[in-house]
Design an enzyme around this catalytic site. Structure first.
Site, short mmCIF file in Angstrom:
data_model
loop_
_atom_site.label_atom_id
_atom_site.label_comp_id
_atom_site.label_asym_id
_atom_site.label_seq_id
_atom_site.Cartn_x
_atom_site.Cartn_y
_atom_site.Cartn_z
N ASN A 9 0.87 -1.18 0.00
CA ASN A 9 0.00 0.00 0.00
C ASN A 9 0.91 1.23 0.00
O ASN A 9 1.47 1.58 1.03
CB ASN A 9 -0.89 -0.04 1.25
CG ASN A 9 -1.70 1.23 1.41
OD1 ASN A 9 -1.81 2.05 0.49
ND2 ASN A 9 -2.28 1.41 2.59
N TRP A 10 1.02 1.84 -1.15
CA TRP A 10 1.95 2.98 -1.28
C TRP A 10 1.41 4.25 -0.65
O TRP A 10 2.12 5.23 -0.51
CB TRP A 10 2.25 3.25 -2.75
CG TRP A 10 3.08 2.21 -3.43
CD1 TRP A 10 3.49 1.00 -2.91
CD2 TRP A 10 3.61 2.27 -4.76
NE1 TRP A 10 4.23 0.32 -3.84
CE2 TRP A 10 4.32 1.09 -4.99
CE3 TRP A 10 3.53 3.22 -5.78
CZ2 TRP A 10 4.97 0.82 -6.20
CZ3 TRP A 10 4.18 2.97 -6.98
CH2 TRP A 10 4.89 1.77 -7.18
N LYS A 11 0.12 4.29 -0.34
CA LYS A 11 -0.51 5.50 0.21
C LYS A 11 -0.24 6.68 -0.73
O LYS A 11 -0.14 6.49 -1.94
CB LYS A 11 -0.03 5.76 1.63
CG LYS A 11 -0.16 4.50 2.50
CD LYS A 11 0.01 4.72 3.95
CE LYS A 11 -0.17 3.38 4.68
NZ LYS A 11 -0.11 3.52 6.12
N HIS A 94 -9.57 1.30 4.53
CA HIS A 94 -8.32 1.49 5.26
C HIS A 94 -8.55 2.45 6.42
O HIS A 94 -9.33 3.40 6.31
CB HIS A 94 -7.23 2.03 4.33
CG HIS A 94 -5.88 2.02 4.97
ND1 HIS A 94 -5.48 3.00 5.84
CD2 HIS A 94 -4.85 1.13 4.89
CE1 HIS A 94 -4.25 2.71 6.27
NE2 HIS A 94 -3.86 1.58 5.70
N GLU A 96 -6.96 4.85 7.52
CA GLU A 96 -6.74 6.27 7.21
C GLU A 96 -7.96 6.86 6.49
O GLU A 96 -8.29 8.03 6.68
CB GLU A 96 -5.45 6.43 6.39
CG GLU A 96 -4.22 6.20 7.27
CD GLU A 96 -3.01 5.64 6.57
OE1 GLU A 96 -2.92 5.71 5.34
OE2 GLU A 96 -2.12 5.12 7.29
N GLU A 166 -5.61 -4.72 10.51
CA GLU A 166 -4.60 -3.70 10.75
C GLU A 166 -4.94 -2.90 12.00
O GLU A 166 -5.71 -1.94 11.95
CB GLU A 166 -4.54 -2.72 9.56
CG GLU A 166 -4.17 -3.38 8.25
CD GLU A 166 -3.54 -2.38 7.29
OE1 GLU A 166 -2.41 -2.63 6.86
OE2 GLU A 166 -4.16 -1.34 7.01
N GLY A 172 2.41 2.34 10.72
CA GLY A 172 3.38 3.41 10.57
C GLY A 172 4.09 3.80 11.86
O GLY A 172 4.70 4.86 11.94
N SER A 213 3.29 -2.01 10.41
CA SER A 213 4.73 -2.10 10.69
C SER A 213 5.34 -3.45 10.33
O SER A 213 6.25 -3.93 11.02
CB SER A 213 5.02 -1.72 12.15
OG SER A 213 4.63 -0.38 12.39
N GLY A 234 2.77 -1.13 4.28
CA GLY A 234 2.83 0.28 3.92
C GLY A 234 4.26 0.72 3.65
O GLY A 234 4.81 0.47 2.57
N GLY A 235 4.89 1.34 4.64
CA GLY A 235 6.22 1.93 4.47
C GLY A 235 7.24 1.00 3.83
O GLY A 235 8.00 1.40 2.94
P1 PGA Z 1 2.77 0.34 7.60
O1 PGA Z 1 1.30 0.57 6.98
O2 PGA Z 1 3.27 -0.96 7.03
O3 PGA Z 1 3.58 1.51 7.14
O4 PGA Z 1 2.62 0.27 9.09
C1 PGA Z 1 0.41 -0.49 6.79
C2 PGA Z 1 -0.87 -0.01 6.18
O5 PGA Z 1 -1.35 1.09 6.53
O6 PGA Z 1 -1.46 -0.70 5.32
#
Ligand code: PGA
Length: 254
Positions: A9-11, A94, A96, A166, A172, A213, A234-235
């Site tokens: 997930n590149w956001k 998600h 967010e 999640e 993050g 994470s 994500g990251g």
């Molecule tokens: P993260 O994000 O791996 O940076 O913690 C995961 C996500 O939001 O899907």
């Protein structure tokens, strides 16, 4: 046997130029990993370029969100047919989106129905906030999210879904959930809720990812848990060693 699925997930990261460089550098390695589904979820603006770059590979593409209507006066939104022209997957609900854009389970549910109607495979995100975790409400919150997001789906539709667990406090933060903790939520709460709503076969068929994470160093322990079928990353999906992460995940499940 559930086929593992690793999604990046590149956001809101990567222009077309940046994504092109990055995907050229990881494409071959990622494509070579066998026996797992590999999916990249870039911003909408980057999907078309990525489709062309990935057309000769088995790497899938996903959007990060979508409206439920097919078309209409919804400024700034993107519809299921628009996404389906470019991608096979779509991340829905998600945390967010829920926290910053006020998405509710009811909206996510509409999106899930719309995705399935347009032959898109939804990755449905659920997870409790830190306050809910501290208050011991994880089971209740995640159970309600599963019921709300899956409302009105048939057992056959649910069997084909991907759910991503999640915990919001793990996203993050570098503070991943424990494997035992995440495994219990996935096995008991998520599969348990689906078993009560449908049946054991459906609960055992649905693929459930852990997210929050995840990195190349901790992916093996998550994948070693029998109820964890992959990760939403994500990251760590923005770095070249995402390929190592996916490779380790595949090897752990073999
Ligand atoms: P993260 O994000 O791996 O940076 O913690 C995961 C996500 O939001 O899907």
């Amino acid at each position: 046997m559930r086929r593992p699925i690793l999604a990046g997930n590149w956001k809101m990261h990567m222009t077309i130029a940046e994504a092109t460089d990055f995907v050229r550098s990881i494409r071959r390695g990622l494509n070579e990993v066998r026996d797992v589904d590999r999916v990249l979820c870039p911003p909408f603006t980057v999907l078309a370029a990525m489709r062309d770059l990935l057309s000769a590979t088995e790497i899938g593409l996903g959007a990060q969100n979508m409206h439920w209507e097919e078309k209409g006066a919804f400024t700034g939104e993107v519809s299921p047919p628009m996404v389906r022209e470019l991608a096979q997957y779509v991340i829905l609900g998600h945390s967010e989106r829920r926290a910053y854009f006020h998405e509710t389970d009811e909206m996510v549910n509409r999106k899930v129905h719309a995705a399935l109607a347009h032959d898109l495979l939804p990755i449905v995100c659920v997870g409790e906030t830190e306050a809910q975790y501290d208050a011991g409400q994880t089971e209740q919150v995640v159970g309600a999210q599963v019921r709300g997001c899956l409302a009105g789906l048939t057992a056959g539709q649910v069997s084909g879904l991907v759910v991503a667990y999640e915990p919001v406090w793990a996203i993050g933060t570098g503070k991943a959930a424990t494997v035992a903790g995440a495994g219990a939520v996935i096995g008991l709460t998520i599969r348990g809720t689906i078993a009560r709503l449908y049946d054991q076969g459906t609960a055992q068929a649905v693929r459930v990812q852990y997210g929050g994470s995840v990195n190349p160093a901790n992916i093996a322990e998550f994948m070693a848990h029998p109820d964890v079928d992959g990760a939403l990353v994500g990251g760590a999906s923005l770095k070249p060693d995402f390929v190592d992460l996916v490779r380790v995940a595949a090897e752990t499940k073999r």
